[in-house]
Motif scaffolding. Structure first.
Motif, PDB file in Angstrom:
ATOM      1  N   VAL A   1      22.179  53.641  52.112  1.00  0.00           N
ATOM      2  CA  VAL A   1      23.304  53.840  51.466  1.00  0.00           C
ATOM      3  C   VAL A   1      24.170  52.703  51.330  1.00  0.00           C
ATOM      4  CG1 VAL A   1      25.453  55.441  51.743  1.00  0.00           C
ATOM      5  CG2 VAL A   1      23.433  56.299  52.362  1.00  0.00           C
ATOM      6  N   LEU A   2      24.142  51.811  52.306  1.00  0.00           N
ATOM      7  CA  LEU A   2      25.373  50.608  52.303  1.00  0.00           C
ATOM      8  C   LEU A   2      24.593  49.622  51.892  1.00  0.00           C
ATOM      9  CD1 LEU A   2      27.008  51.503  55.686  1.00  0.00           C
ATOM     10  CD2 LEU A   2      27.835  51.724  53.521  1.00  0.00           C
ATOM     11  N   GLY A   3      23.325  49.287  51.984  1.00  0.00           N
ATOM     12  CA  GLY A   3      22.502  48.336  51.625  1.00  0.00           C
ATOM     13  C   GLY A   3      22.733  46.898  52.400  1.00  0.00           C
ATOM     14  N   LEU A   4      22.829  47.128  53.807  1.00  0.00           N
ATOM     15  CA  LEU A   4      22.948  45.924  54.724  1.00  0.00           C
ATOM     16  C   LEU A   4      21.645  45.330  55.051  1.00  0.00           C
ATOM     17  CD1 LEU A   4      25.669  47.631  56.887  1.00  0.00           C
ATOM     18  CD2 LEU A   4      25.951  45.953  55.227  1.00  0.00           C
ATOM     19  N   GLU A   5      21.579  44.229  55.177  1.00  0.00           N
ATOM     20  CA  GLU A   5      20.000  43.427  55.662  1.00  0.00           C
ATOM     21  C   GLU A   5      20.184  43.289  56.958  1.00  0.00           C
ATOM     22  OE1 GLU A   5      19.252  39.939  53.351  1.00  0.00           O
ATOM     23  OE2 GLU A   5      18.950  41.102  51.318  1.00  0.00           O
ATOM     24  N   ASP A   6      21.507  42.945  57.489  1.00  0.00           N
ATOM     25  CA  ASP A   6      21.634  42.760  58.983  1.00  0.00           C
ATOM     26  C   ASP A   6      22.525  43.668  59.243  1.00  0.00           C
ATOM     27  OD1 ASP A   6      22.137  41.759  61.571  1.00  0.00           O
ATOM     28  OD2 ASP A   6      22.488  39.760  60.880  1.00  0.00           O
ATOM     29  N   TYR A   7      22.249  44.749  60.228  1.00  0.00           N
ATOM     30  CA  TYR A   7      23.028  45.793  60.317  1.00  0.00           C
ATOM     31  C   TYR A   7      24.178  45.469  61.264  1.00  0.00           C
ATOM     32  CZ  TYR A   7      18.739  48.765  59.257  1.00  0.00           C
ATOM     33  OH  TYR A   7      17.747  49.347  58.741  1.00  0.00           O
ATOM     34  N   SER A   8      24.003  44.322  62.204  1.00  0.00           N
ATOM     35  CA  SER A   8      24.946  44.050  63.026  1.00  0.00           C
ATOM     36  C   SER A   8      26.285  43.215  62.402  1.00  0.00           C
ATOM     37  CB  SER A   8      24.619  42.705  64.264  1.00  0.00           C
ATOM     38  OG  SER A   8      24.008  41.629  63.430  1.00  0.00           O
ATOM     39  N   LYS A   9      26.111  42.901  61.042  1.00  0.00           N
ATOM     40  CA  LYS A   9      27.074  42.445  60.292  1.00  0.00           C
ATOM     41  C   LYS A   9      27.937  43.579  59.492  1.00  0.00           C
ATOM     42  CE  LYS A   9      25.738  38.383  60.761  1.00  0.00           C
ATOM     43  NZ  LYS A   9      26.393  37.385  61.898  1.00  0.00           N
ATOM     44  N   ALA A  10      27.723  44.780  59.774  1.00  0.00           N
ATOM     45  CA  ALA A  10      28.351  45.857  59.194  1.00  0.00           C
ATOM     46  C   ALA A  10      29.858  45.804  59.641  1.00  0.00           C
ATOM     47  CB  ALA A  10      27.952  47.106  59.617  1.00  0.00           C
ATOM     48  N   THR A  11      30.791  45.931  58.926  1.00  0.00           N
ATOM     49  CA  THR A  11      32.479  46.202  58.905  1.00  0.00           C
ATOM     50  C   THR A  11      32.561  47.406  59.694  1.00  0.00           C
ATOM     51  OG1 THR A  11      32.723  47.323  56.783  1.00  0.00           O
ATOM     52  CG2 THR A  11      32.885  44.867  56.910  1.00  0.00           C
ATOM     53  N   TRP A  12      33.758  47.628  60.058  1.00  0.00           N
ATOM     54  CA  TRP A  12      34.251  49.045  60.940  1.00  0.00           C
ATOM     55  C   TRP A  12      34.125  50.064  60.186  1.00  0.00           C
ATOM     56  CZ3 TRP A  12      35.119  51.653  65.048  1.00  0.00           C
ATOM     57  CH2 TRP A  12      36.191  52.733  64.891  1.00  0.00           C
ATOM     58  N   SER A  13      34.529  49.953  58.691  1.00  0.00           N
ATOM     59  CA  SER A  13      34.271  51.067  57.822  1.00  0.00           C
ATOM     60  C   SER A  13      33.000  51.309  57.655  1.00  0.00           C
ATOM     61  CB  SER A  13      35.366  50.838  56.556  1.00  0.00           C
ATOM     62  OG  SER A  13      34.579  49.600  55.875  1.00  0.00           O
TER      63      SER A  13
END
Length: 300
Positions: A200-212
């Motif tokens: 859904v968010l297309g993140l490669e590094d999950y730890s880099k996710a923002t608060w939202s």
């Protein structure tokens, strides 16, 4: 096929601080909500009126002033604090450790079976499931918290140490049902969050996710976890809320629920749980996922 991207690793100290901080914040905001949920799950009669609903929620304080009713929702706060902080540190701080282990030793296997992107999410889910099973070590504190919330008469003036001495391993009653609930529940929590971050968010590094982004991912994970674990959670709660001297096995509870209350009884409290426990889980999970990297940056 692209290889699985490995998330950035945080220090053990950052994981402990981030998870503990999330637990304390969660406890301060949501303990009354948790009490309401547990009392609804423990109720075995049909609620047909507002006065009956108030009696289920507020017990002996149902007819008292609103301030008294509000504070009646804080039983077992001491047990809740001990349990919640230890549980969140173990769960939110331990899952990345288990995930690191799976990534190091079984990455190729997950990648070969599920593919690159799905394999990464499945490792996160599997790590969560393994940690969830081990969570039964904290079961005595959970049992005491639930009894304080739903059946305070079970204590009869006994303190924590006296109960530990008197009950011993009896405080682990229902451990099998707890493990059976935690395994799919934690799998769905971490797996749902990981799949949301991946697809859904297309993140490669999950730890880099923002608060939202962590909030969005946590909504997916928490909703899946609560729905999947609901039937076993009802049985677990009913095992744990009975008097110490009058225990009842999970299979007996299961049979009586089917016989006397029907199959829908296994989802009692699910709607308020989604509306109350859901936000609590989303809040603490998203906060931990945000604070752990933040503490790691501060420490480094």
């Amino acid at each position: 096929m692209a290889p699985i991207t490995v998330d950035s690793k945080q220090s053990g100290t950052a994981r402990i601080l981030g998870s503990a901080s999330a637990a304390i914040a969660e406890l301060g905001v949501f303990h009354p909500v948790d009490t309401i949920s547990k009392r609804l799950m423990s109720n075995q009669s049909k609620v047909t009126s507002l006065s009956q609903f108030n009696s289920v929620i507020f017990r002996n304080s149902a007819e008292k002033p609103i301030v008294t009713r509000f504070f009646s929702l804080f039983p077992g706060l001491g047990y809740a604090a001990g349990y919640k902080i230890l549980q969140r540190v173990y769960k939110y701080g331990g899952q990345p450790v288990a995930n690191d282990f799976l990534t190091k030793n079984f990455k190729d296997s997950f990648e070969g079976v599920f593919g690159a992107r799905t394999g990464k999410a499945m490792m996160s889910a599997t790590a969560g499931s393994l940690i969830g099973i081990g969570e039964i070590i904290l079961l005595p504190l959970d049992v005491l918290k639930i009894k304080r919330q739903t059946n305070p008469e079970a204590f009869r003036g006994r303190g924590f140490l006296r109960i530990i001495m008197d009950e011993g391993l009896g405080l682990y009653r229902g451990w099998g049902w707890t493990a059976a609930r935690n395994a799919p529940g934690s799998f769905s929590l971490f797996g749902g969050s990981a799949f949301a971050k991946e697809y859904v968010l297309g993140l490669e590094d999950y730890s880099k996710a923002t608060w939202s982004q962590n909030i969005v991912a946590s909504i997916f994970g928490a909703s899946a976890s609560l729905i999947v674990s609901a039937p076993l959670d009802v049985i677990k709660t009913r095992i744990q809320n009975r008097n110490f001297e009058n225990p009842e096995g999970g299979m007996t509870i299961l049979k009586n629920m089917i016989k006397n209350e029907g199959l829908t009884s296994f989802f009692k409290g699910l709607t308020p749980k989604l509306l109350t426990t859901g936000p609590k889980l989303v809040f603490s999970f998203a906060l931990a996922q945000t604070l752990i990297p933040a503490f790691d940056k501060m420490i480094r």
